[in-house]
Design a protein around this motif. Structure first.
Motif, short mmCIF file in Angstrom:
data_model
loop_
_atom_site.label_atom_id
_atom_site.label_comp_id
_atom_site.label_asym_id
_atom_site.label_seq_id
_atom_site.Cartn_x
_atom_site.Cartn_y
_atom_site.Cartn_z
N GLY A 174 29.47 -7.25 -29.45
CA GLY A 174 30.25 -6.69 -28.35
C GLY A 174 29.63 -5.39 -27.83
N SER A 232 26.43 -6.04 -26.09
CA SER A 232 26.64 -6.64 -24.77
C SER A 232 27.06 -5.60 -23.74
CB SER A 232 27.70 -7.74 -24.84
OG SER A 232 27.38 -8.65 -25.85
N ILE A 233 27.88 -4.62 -24.20
CA ILE A 233 28.30 -3.56 -23.27
C ILE A 233 27.08 -2.73 -22.86
CG2 ILE A 233 29.66 -1.42 -23.06
CD1 ILE A 233 31.69 -2.83 -25.02
N TYR A 234 26.22 -2.46 -23.86
CA TYR A 234 25.01 -1.69 -23.61
C TYR A 234 24.08 -2.46 -22.67
CZ TYR A 234 20.47 0.48 -24.55
OH TYR A 234 19.24 1.07 -24.43
N ASP A 235 23.89 -3.74 -22.99
CA ASP A 235 23.04 -4.60 -22.17
C ASP A 235 23.43 -6.06 -22.43
OD1 ASP A 235 21.07 -6.13 -20.97
OD2 ASP A 235 19.42 -4.84 -21.61
N LEU A 236 24.04 -6.69 -21.43
CA LEU A 236 24.59 -8.02 -21.61
C LEU A 236 23.55 -9.02 -22.11
CD1 LEU A 236 27.19 -9.70 -21.38
CD2 LEU A 236 26.49 -10.32 -19.05
N SER A 237 22.33 -8.88 -21.60
CA SER A 237 21.30 -9.85 -21.97
C SER A 237 20.96 -9.74 -23.47
CB SER A 237 20.04 -9.66 -21.12
OG SER A 237 19.39 -8.47 -21.47
N GLY A 285 23.11 -8.92 -25.87
CA GLY A 285 24.21 -9.60 -26.55
C GLY A 285 24.01 -11.10 -26.56
N LEU A 286 23.68 -11.63 -25.37
CA LEU A 286 23.46 -13.08 -25.25
C LEU A 286 22.27 -13.51 -26.11
CD1 LEU A 286 24.08 -13.65 -21.43
CD2 LEU A 286 25.55 -14.34 -23.34
N GLN A 287 21.24 -12.67 -26.08
CA GLN A 287 20.03 -12.99 -26.85
C GLN A 287 20.32 -13.07 -28.35
OE1 GLN A 287 16.71 -10.32 -26.01
NE2 GLN A 287 15.64 -11.15 -27.80
#
Lengths: 160, 175
Positions: B15, B18-23, B25-27
């Motif tokens: 989480g 993802s807030i820092y950098d969504l990509s 988080g997804l990665q």
């Protein structure tokens, strides 16, 4: 699939067939026991692999390279030991990374510190390992792996 | 709650990432999934072997080959099991539990785990081709010696009650 997994599959299937010929009900029991053991590990594995995924995303080979690349000496060994203990990498990524680091000017002791801790010190395994063996056993096993890695780095320093 | 602590921590970290950098988080989720799938491809034979070991190898046999009085035989068997293995260390944990349950000596099981982690045969061959023969030989001989001495030293650090607790865990794991 690599050769070692293939050997495991072949071995397991051969033994299963022998077992089936010798005793059907025992074989059924064995499959059930194996399945139960697997079912018990899945809840442990899901968080484990999420942690692995995070570590693989945050701690990249490039990052380790920049930490260790041009560095040498004792500090480099320490950085190698610490990063190797925290990070997670499959061996087929670890060793080429070691070669790359050597090309970038890291020494053999630093690379030894990194690759040996990456293999045997598993902080990502912490929660899984404590669930199986308890906290003390987990601390001592990782401690032993860490001491072994320091020893390897020093021996490599002496002979290479 | 305590059971899912790691899961909660992991999800919280994803989480934050993802807030820092969504990509990112997804990665991390993608790479977790792909590691998990790789694992699933490797583990079926391990668990099949665990089942067969549990059903076919009597406790007396395990005590004889890896137990308290197994001596050098126990060490060699732990070594061979460890080097022939495939897959990540986490796959070795359930196997180690079944060994303990059947009466294998803790030091031998610990040595087996250490060898599984560092000195699997396929990994050794790969190590030679990448880091060279000298590096592989020197580092692994050193590891084996330290692991061997260390496994027996670590065993001494447990009290009798703590040892019993580990064996109870093993019995509980695989009934």
């Amino acid at each position: 699939m690599d050769i070692s997994s293939l050997i495991m599959y072949v071995l397991a299937i051969i033994l299963l067939i022998i077992s089936f010929i010798k005793d059907r009900s025992k074989t059924k029991k064995a499959i059930k026991k194996g399945w139960m053991a697997f079912k018990k590990i899945v809840p442990v594995l899901v968080p484990l692999f999420l942690i692995v995924g995070i570590v693989l995303t945050v701690v990249t080979p490039d990052m380790i390279g920049s930490l260790l690349g041009e560095q040498s000496g004792f500090i480099g060994v320490l950085i190698g030991l610490v990063t190797g203990s925290i990070a997670f990498m499959p061996p087929f990524v670890t060793y080429p990374l070691g070669v790359e680091l050597l090309d970038k000017g890291a020494g053999y002791p630093q690379v030894a510190a990194l690759v040996t801790t990456l293999m045997a010190v598993g902080l990502v395994y912490w929660s899984a390992e404590t669930k199986f063996f308890g906290t003390k056993s987990t601390i001592l096993r990782n401690g032993l792996a860490f001491i072994a890695s320091i020893t390897v780095a020093l021996v490599i320093w002496g002979v290479m | 709650m305590k059971k899912n602590r790691t899961l909660i921590i992991a999800l919280a970290l994803i989480g934050i990432l993802s807030i820092y950098d969504l990509s990112l988080g997804l990665q991390s989720i993608t790479s977790a999934t792909s590691q998990f799938i790789t694992m699933l491809k490797i583990v079926p034979p391990i668990f099949l072997l665990i089942g067969l070991l549990d059903v076919w190898v009597p406790r007396e046999t395990m005590i004889k080959i890896m137990g308290e009085k197994s001596g050098i035989v126990g060490i060699l068997i732990a070594f061979v099991f460890g080097t022939l293995a495939a897959g990540p260390l986490v796959g070795a944990f359930p196997l180690a539990m079944v060994m303990l349950k059947k009466g294998a000596r803790y030091a031998n099981v610990l040595f087996f785990l250490m060898i599984w982690a560092s000195a699997k045969l396929p990994i050794l061959f790969y190590q030679v081709t990448t880091l060279g023969l000298k590096f592989t030989v020197v580092s692994n001989i050193t590891l084996i010696i330290v692991y061997l001495i260390g496994s027996f030293a670590v065993e001494k650090l447990f009290t009798k009650d703590e040892m019993i607790e580990i064996y109870d865990r093993a019995k509980e794991y695989s009934k």
